[in-house]
Design a protein around this motif. Structure first.
Motif, mmCIF file in Angstrom:
data_model
loop_
_atom_site.group_PDB
_atom_site.id
_atom_site.type_symbol
_atom_site.label_atom_id
_atom_site.label_comp_id
_atom_site.label_asym_id
_atom_site.label_seq_id
_atom_site.Cartn_x
_atom_site.Cartn_y
_atom_site.Cartn_z
ATOM 1 N N ASP B 11 0.820 -1.148 -0.209
ATOM 2 C CA ASP B 11 -0.062 -0.018 -0.013
ATOM 3 C C ASP B 11 0.889 1.430 0.194
ATOM 4 O O ASP B 11 2.080 1.433 0.559
ATOM 5 N N ILE B 12 0.281 2.215 -0.543
ATOM 6 C CA ILE B 12 0.984 3.433 -0.525
ATOM 7 C C ILE B 12 0.203 4.475 0.177
ATOM 8 O O ILE B 12 -1.190 4.630 -0.240
ATOM 9 N N CYS B 13 0.521 5.059 1.253
ATOM 10 C CA CYS B 13 -0.327 5.937 2.060
ATOM 11 C C CYS B 13 0.142 7.320 2.255
ATOM 12 O O CYS B 13 1.379 7.546 2.038
ATOM 13 N N GLN B 14 -0.613 8.254 2.780
ATOM 14 C CA GLN B 14 -0.382 9.617 2.897
ATOM 15 C C GLN B 14 0.089 9.822 4.488
ATOM 16 O O GLN B 14 -0.599 9.057 5.200
ATOM 17 N N ARG B 15 1.014 10.463 4.590
ATOM 18 C CA ARG B 15 1.522 10.887 6.180
ATOM 19 C C ARG B 15 0.469 11.379 7.051
ATOM 20 O O ARG B 15 -0.441 12.028 6.254
ATOM 21 N N GLY B 16 0.414 10.946 8.250
ATOM 22 C CA GLY B 16 -0.798 11.163 8.965
ATOM 23 C C GLY B 16 -2.107 10.308 9.109
ATOM 24 O O GLY B 16 -2.796 10.411 10.100
ATOM 25 N N THR B 17 -2.016 9.442 8.236
ATOM 26 C CA THR B 17 -3.224 8.469 7.923
ATOM 27 C C THR B 17 -2.701 7.094 8.868
ATOM 28 O O THR B 17 -1.606 7.337 9.231
ATOM 29 N N SER B 18 -3.513 6.403 9.024
ATOM 30 C CA SER B 18 -3.445 5.052 9.419
ATOM 31 C C SER B 18 -3.563 3.665 8.855
ATOM 32 O O SER B 18 -4.486 3.899 7.774
ATOM 33 N N LEU B 19 -2.839 2.784 8.554
ATOM 34 C CA LEU B 19 -3.286 1.547 7.863
ATOM 35 C C LEU B 19 -3.499 0.318 8.812
ATOM 36 O O LEU B 19 -2.530 0.053 9.855
ATOM 37 N N PHE B 109 6.075 -17.447 8.676
ATOM 38 C CA PHE B 109 5.938 -16.211 8.266
ATOM 39 C C PHE B 109 5.099 -15.916 7.168
ATOM 40 O O PHE B 109 4.826 -16.750 6.194
ATOM 41 N N GLY B 110 4.493 -15.020 7.215
ATOM 42 C CA GLY B 110 3.647 -14.419 6.136
ATOM 43 C C GLY B 110 4.519 -13.658 4.997
ATOM 44 O O GLY B 110 5.714 -13.487 5.200
ATOM 45 N N PRO B 111 3.981 -13.549 3.850
ATOM 46 C CA PRO B 111 4.637 -12.811 2.839
ATOM 47 C C PRO B 111 4.925 -11.427 3.021
ATOM 48 O O PRO B 111 5.934 -10.896 2.272
ATOM 49 N N GLY B 112 4.379 -10.518 4.033
ATOM 50 C CA GLY B 112 4.786 -9.465 4.036
ATOM 51 C C GLY B 112 3.852 -8.490 3.601
ATOM 52 O O GLY B 112 3.319 -8.573 2.525
ATOM 53 N N THR B 113 3.855 -7.177 4.203
ATOM 54 C CA THR B 113 3.014 -6.226 3.517
ATOM 55 C C THR B 113 4.248 -4.852 3.214
ATOM 56 O O THR B 113 4.479 -4.395 4.283
ATOM 57 N N ARG B 114 4.073 -4.661 2.213
ATOM 58 C CA ARG B 114 5.149 -3.450 1.661
ATOM 59 C C ARG B 114 4.420 -2.125 1.906
ATOM 60 O O ARG B 114 3.472 -1.904 1.060
ATOM 61 N N LEU B 115 4.849 -1.439 2.770
ATOM 62 C CA LEU B 115 4.261 -0.013 3.013
ATOM 63 C C LEU B 115 4.992 1.177 2.507
ATOM 64 O O LEU B 115 6.420 1.188 3.156
ATOM 65 N N THR B 116 4.505 2.001 1.745
ATOM 66 C CA THR B 116 5.264 3.214 1.335
ATOM 67 C C THR B 116 4.376 4.417 2.107
ATOM 68 O O THR B 116 3.256 4.485 1.717
ATOM 69 N N VAL B 117 5.150 5.398 2.714
ATOM 70 C CA VAL B 117 4.410 6.526 3.179
ATOM 71 C C VAL B 117 4.919 7.759 2.489
ATOM 72 O O VAL B 117 6.217 7.917 2.437
ATOM 73 N N LEU B 118 4.104 8.348 1.915
ATOM 74 C CA LEU B 118 4.642 9.693 1.124
ATOM 75 C C LEU B 118 4.283 10.921 1.892
ATOM 76 O O LEU B 118 3.632 11.186 2.998
#
Lengths: 112, 118
Positions: B11-19, B109-118
């Motif tokens: 996921d790609i998320c904006q700063r200040g938000t939550s995931l 282990f799971g495959p992972g969640t790749r998080l990018t925060v802009l």
């Protein structure tokens, strides 16, 4: 926690054996030696573990030194799919549950 | 063995938000864990999540930032709150049966969640 030391990286030619070393000079008598590997873009996966005797499974062999201060993970015929980061981890069998602590591991590159 | 799945995978998320990241195990397990893996780095344990009790956080990680739920023996969630670019990372969940004699237990282990925060 007892620590492990591994080389940062190693190279191997495809279809040749690979010996991945791990030093654990402060290992306690109840520490099991575990190996995990992490393929690119995947979570780690279990490879093998042992206490004192050498161990074999379908993925690899684990050779444990007589004094248990070092061990070697052996891949008998490296394939391109074996390119991964290999982690050597100690887990104590007593004192209740203990978390798994990952070091830097050894990045194995397999050359075609 | 256990098969572990995670959502979302990235996921790609904006700063200040939550995931909120979900982790599902195909069998009942005693112990579940959440790790963070920053680019080119090893795994760092965030917390241990046991069903029916509060998660246990490692040094440097706090509940307000990384709230965790463990409603049953097959499922857990990790929320990354008030995100900043420094939270960009891969988040992995794992599970273990937590048998007596932890020295021989295997962690899946799971495959992972790749998080990018802009």
């Amino acid at each position: 926690d007892a620590k492990t030391t591994q080389p940062n990286s190693m190279e191997s030619n495809e279809e040749e054996p690979v010996h991945l070393p791990c030093n654990h000079s402060t290992i306690s008598g109840t520490d099991y030696i575990h190996w995990y590997r992490q393929l690119p873009s995947q979570g780690p996966e279990y490879v093998i573990h042992g206490l004192t005797s050498n161990v074999n499974n379908r993925m690899a062999s684990l050779a444990i030194a007589e004094d248990r201060k070092s061990s070697t993970l052996i891949l008998h015929r490296a394939t391109l799919r074996d390119a991964a980061v290999y982690y050597c981890i100690l887990r104590d069998a007593i004192g209740g549950y203990q978390k798994v602590t990952f070091g830097i591991g050894t990045k194995l590159q397999v050359i075609p | 063995s256990a098969v572990i799945s995670q959502k979302p995978s990235r996921d790609i998320c904006q700063r200040g938000t939550s995931l909120t990241i979900q982790c599902q195990v195909d069998s009942q397990v005693t112990m579940m864990f959440w790790y963070r893996q920053q680019p080119g780095q090893s795994l760092t344990l965030i917390a241990t999540a046991n069903q029916g009790s509060e998660a246990t956080y490692e040094s440097g990680f706090v509940i307000d930032k990384f709230p965790i739920s463990r409603p049953n023996l097959t499922f857990s969630t990790l929320t990354v709150s008030n995100m900043s670019p420094e939270d960009s990372s891969i988040y992995l969940c794992s599970a273990e049966w937590g048998l007596a004699g932890a020295g021989t237990d295997t962690q899946y282990f799971g495959p992972g969640t790749r998080l990018t925060v802009l």
